[in-house]
Write an enzyme that holds these catalytic residues in place. Structure first.
Site, PDB file in Angstrom:
ATOM      1  N   CYS A 152       0.853  -1.175   0.000  1.00  0.00           N
ATOM      2  CA  CYS A 152       0.000   0.000   0.000  1.00  0.00           C
ATOM      3  C   CYS A 152       0.895   1.233   0.000  1.00  0.00           C
ATOM      4  O   CYS A 152       1.604   1.467   0.973  1.00  0.00           O
ATOM      5  CB  CYS A 152      -0.877  -0.036   1.241  1.00  0.00           C
ATOM      6  SG  CYS A 152      -1.864   1.429   1.409  1.00  0.00           S
ATOM      7  N   HIS A 239      -2.196  -4.528 -10.550  1.00  0.00           N
ATOM      8  CA  HIS A 239      -2.817  -3.323 -11.118  1.00  0.00           C
ATOM      9  C   HIS A 239      -3.164  -3.537 -12.583  1.00  0.00           C
ATOM     10  O   HIS A 239      -2.420  -4.180 -13.324  1.00  0.00           O
ATOM     11  CB  HIS A 239      -1.876  -2.120 -11.003  1.00  0.00           C
ATOM     12  CG  HIS A 239      -1.725  -1.668  -9.595  1.00  0.00           C
ATOM     13  ND1 HIS A 239      -2.563  -0.745  -9.020  1.00  0.00           N
ATOM     14  CD2 HIS A 239      -0.869  -2.065  -8.622  1.00  0.00           C
ATOM     15  CE1 HIS A 239      -2.220  -0.573  -7.758  1.00  0.00           C
ATOM     16  NE2 HIS A 239      -1.189  -1.372  -7.484  1.00  0.00           N
ATOM     17  N   GLU A 295     -10.166   0.533  -6.177  1.00  0.00           N
ATOM     18  CA  GLU A 295      -9.257  -0.350  -5.450  1.00  0.00           C
ATOM     19  C   GLU A 295      -9.890  -1.694  -5.127  1.00  0.00           C
ATOM     20  O   GLU A 295     -11.027  -1.748  -4.661  1.00  0.00           O
ATOM     21  CB  GLU A 295      -8.856   0.297  -4.121  1.00  0.00           C
ATOM     22  CG  GLU A 295      -7.684   1.207  -4.241  1.00  0.00           C
ATOM     23  CD  GLU A 295      -7.207   1.631  -2.863  1.00  0.00           C
ATOM     24  OE1 GLU A 295      -7.150   0.785  -1.954  1.00  0.00           O
ATOM     25  OE2 GLU A 295      -6.902   2.814  -2.717  1.00  0.00           O
ATOM     26  N   CYS A 304      -4.270   6.367  -4.577  1.00  0.00           N
ATOM     27  CA  CYS A 304      -3.656   5.042  -4.497  1.00  0.00           C
ATOM     28  C   CYS A 304      -2.202   5.180  -4.910  1.00  0.00           C
ATOM     29  O   CYS A 304      -1.909   5.510  -6.065  1.00  0.00           O
ATOM     30  CB  CYS A 304      -4.401   4.075  -5.420  1.00  0.00           C
ATOM     31  SG  CYS A 304      -3.730   2.416  -5.416  1.00  0.00           S
ATOM     32  N   GLY A 307      -1.016   2.461  -7.193  1.00  0.00           N
ATOM     33  CA  GLY A 307      -1.714   2.692  -8.470  1.00  0.00           C
ATOM     34  C   GLY A 307      -1.081   3.830  -9.258  1.00  0.00           C
ATOM     35  O   GLY A 307      -0.999   3.769 -10.497  1.00  0.00           O
TER      36      GLY A 307
HETATM   37  O1  ZDP Z   1      -4.096  -4.143  -3.502  1.00  0.00           O
HETATM   38  C1  ZDP Z   1      -5.054  -3.813  -2.811  1.00  0.00           C
HETATM   39  O2  ZDP Z   1      -5.889  -4.645  -2.402  1.00  0.00           O
HETATM   40  C2  ZDP Z   1      -5.185  -2.323  -2.450  1.00  0.00           C
HETATM   41  N1  ZDP Z   1      -6.542  -2.021  -2.110  1.00  0.00           N
HETATM   42  C3  ZDP Z   1      -4.239  -2.048  -1.340  1.00  0.00           C
HETATM   43  C4  ZDP Z   1      -4.176  -0.585  -0.973  1.00  0.00           C
HETATM   44  C5  ZDP Z   1      -3.388   0.217  -1.984  1.00  0.00           C
HETATM   45  C6  ZDP Z   1      -3.407   1.700  -1.717  1.00  0.00           C
HETATM   46  N2  ZDP Z   1      -4.461   2.370  -2.325  1.00  0.00           N
HETATM   47  C7  ZDP Z   1      -2.103   2.345  -2.145  1.00  0.00           C
HETATM   48  O3  ZDP Z   1      -1.943   3.528  -1.871  1.00  0.00           O
HETATM   49  O4  ZDP Z   1      -1.226   1.716  -2.719  1.00  0.00           O
HETATM   50  C8  ZDP Z   1      -3.665   2.033  -0.323  1.00  0.00           C
END
Ligand code: ZDP
Length: 363
Positions: A152, A239, A295, A304, A307
């Site tokens: 994350c 992703h 997400e 994200c 992301g």
């Molecule tokens: O891979 C997932 O299940 C994401 N929901 C994790 C969280 C990613 C996040 N948005 C980021 O900042 O990389 C918090």
């Protein structure tokens, strides 16, 4: 707020807010909304806590359904801190004394609920180092549905700022953090921004994991009858990055897309067997894009970090952007650089405390 409390908070640089839940509510009605587009959604649910059930238009988290009336106080109260990075907000728990997270995935889902709980996109635990020679801490994170992602990006900025605040560390300190995606190294800079060495992207489709043919170019994906071109990129977590339709038409207004409708279909698309986060990208110029994210396990969020990194990697592969690019998210901008010399991605952005408190709310 008591004056001494306020000044203690001031000396740490933020205000204290004691969070307590007083009334034992028995109603089970809540809705899930998209925080960056204010639309109701029925499908941001859920892996480990089971599928959220629909009652008419009302989506009820399973953690709440399973809770019996009067049982919403748990035996243990937990101290927490709330941090946000570009509006991606997290409940932080100091878990450095124990190998076992103080909050279960089910309880995390309840605490993340914005009506029945504290409200957050996830819960992050500062855990003890699994190997003190290599790491300072370990980061464990649960999404708002209780599932556990590998990494994350916004969360690790918040974690770095959190441990720096707790230990009153000097600015400029780097932390070696163990994650399910390996070693990640955030640095809390002088100006309070956190720069994170996010490591190298995964560009082997089966390791993303994705069944798209390869990561070297975009591939067609059909979602709700429409054909898109998507790139698979791994940042530890999966992703799917979309810049255009299969007919070559670039996304020209990312805020015109119906994310709560198409996001969940991308999330559960068969080409991403572990489900996926999906980024929709509008190119402003080679150094700037607008991106919105759906997400995995958390739905429509304001930002994200992983992301944003995947967005630049796919954009460079497709020739849309430079290796140094600002990604404008609904919650604000992130600076991303995919370095040529060592293939690593550096993500720079804010992480701020918002409040701290204690909760006994549980399932
Ligand atoms: O891979 C997932 O299940 C994401 N929901 C994790 C969280 C990613 C996040 N948005 C980021 O900042 O990389 C918090």
């Amino acid at each position: 707020m008591a004056a001494n409390n306020a000044s203690a908070a001031h000396s740490r640089g933020w205000y204290s807010h004691h969070h307590s839940v007083k009334s034992a509510r028995t109603t089970t009605r809540t809705t899930t909304t998209c925080s960056s587009c204010s639309l109701s959604s029925s499908s941001s649910a859920t892996q480990t806590t089971g599928v959220r059930r629909r009652r008419g238009e009302i989506i009820v988290p399973n953690a709440i359904i399973q809770r019996k009336a009067g049982s919403n106080y748990s035996e243990t109260s937990v101290q927490f801190w709330k941090y946000q990075g570009l509006g991606n907000d997290f409940i932080l728990v100091d878990n450095r004394e124990s190998e076992v997270p103080k909050i279960s995935p089910e309880r995390a889902a309840l605490l993340c609920d914005r009506n029945f709980g504290i409200g957050a996109d996830g819960v992050i635990f500062a855990m003890p180092s699994p190997d003190p020679a290599k790491f300072d801490y370990k980061m464990t994170i649960y999404n708002s549905d209780g599932s556990e992602p590998e990494m994350c990006g916004n969360g690790i900025r918040c974690l770095a700022r959190f441990v720096a605040d707790l230990d009153k560390d000097q600015r400029g300190k780097k932390y070696n953090v163990s994650t399910l995606a390996g070693l990640i190294v955030p640095e809390v800079r002088e100006d309070g921004q956190v720069a994170v060495d996010m490591g190298t992207p995964i560009l082997n489709a089966s390791n993303v994991p994705s069944t798209l043919k390869d990561c070297e170019r975009s591939h067609e994906m059909t979602v709700d009858g429409e054909k898109w071109l998507a790139n698979a990129v791994g940042m530890g977590n999966p992703h799917c990055v979309v810049y255009k339709k299969a007919n070559g038409e670039m996304i020209s207004d990312v805020y015109g897309l119906d994310l709560p409708k198409i996001g969940p279909i991308f999330e559960k698309h068969e080409t991403f067997p572990a489900k996926t986060n999906t980024e929709f990208v509008q190119v402003v110029d080679k150094g700037r894009v607008k991106m919105r994210v759906w997400e995995r396990g958390a739905g429509c969020t304001l930002a994200c970090g992983t992301g944003a990194c995947a967005t630049v990697v796919a954009g460079v592969i497709e020739g849309h952007v430079d290796r140094k690019c600002v990604v404008e998210l609904p919650g604000g901008p992130l600076e991303i650089e995919w370095r040529e010399i060592d293939d690593k991605i550096i993500m720079t952005g804010p992480a701020e405390p918002t409040f701290e408190g204690t909760t006994a709310l549980g399932v």
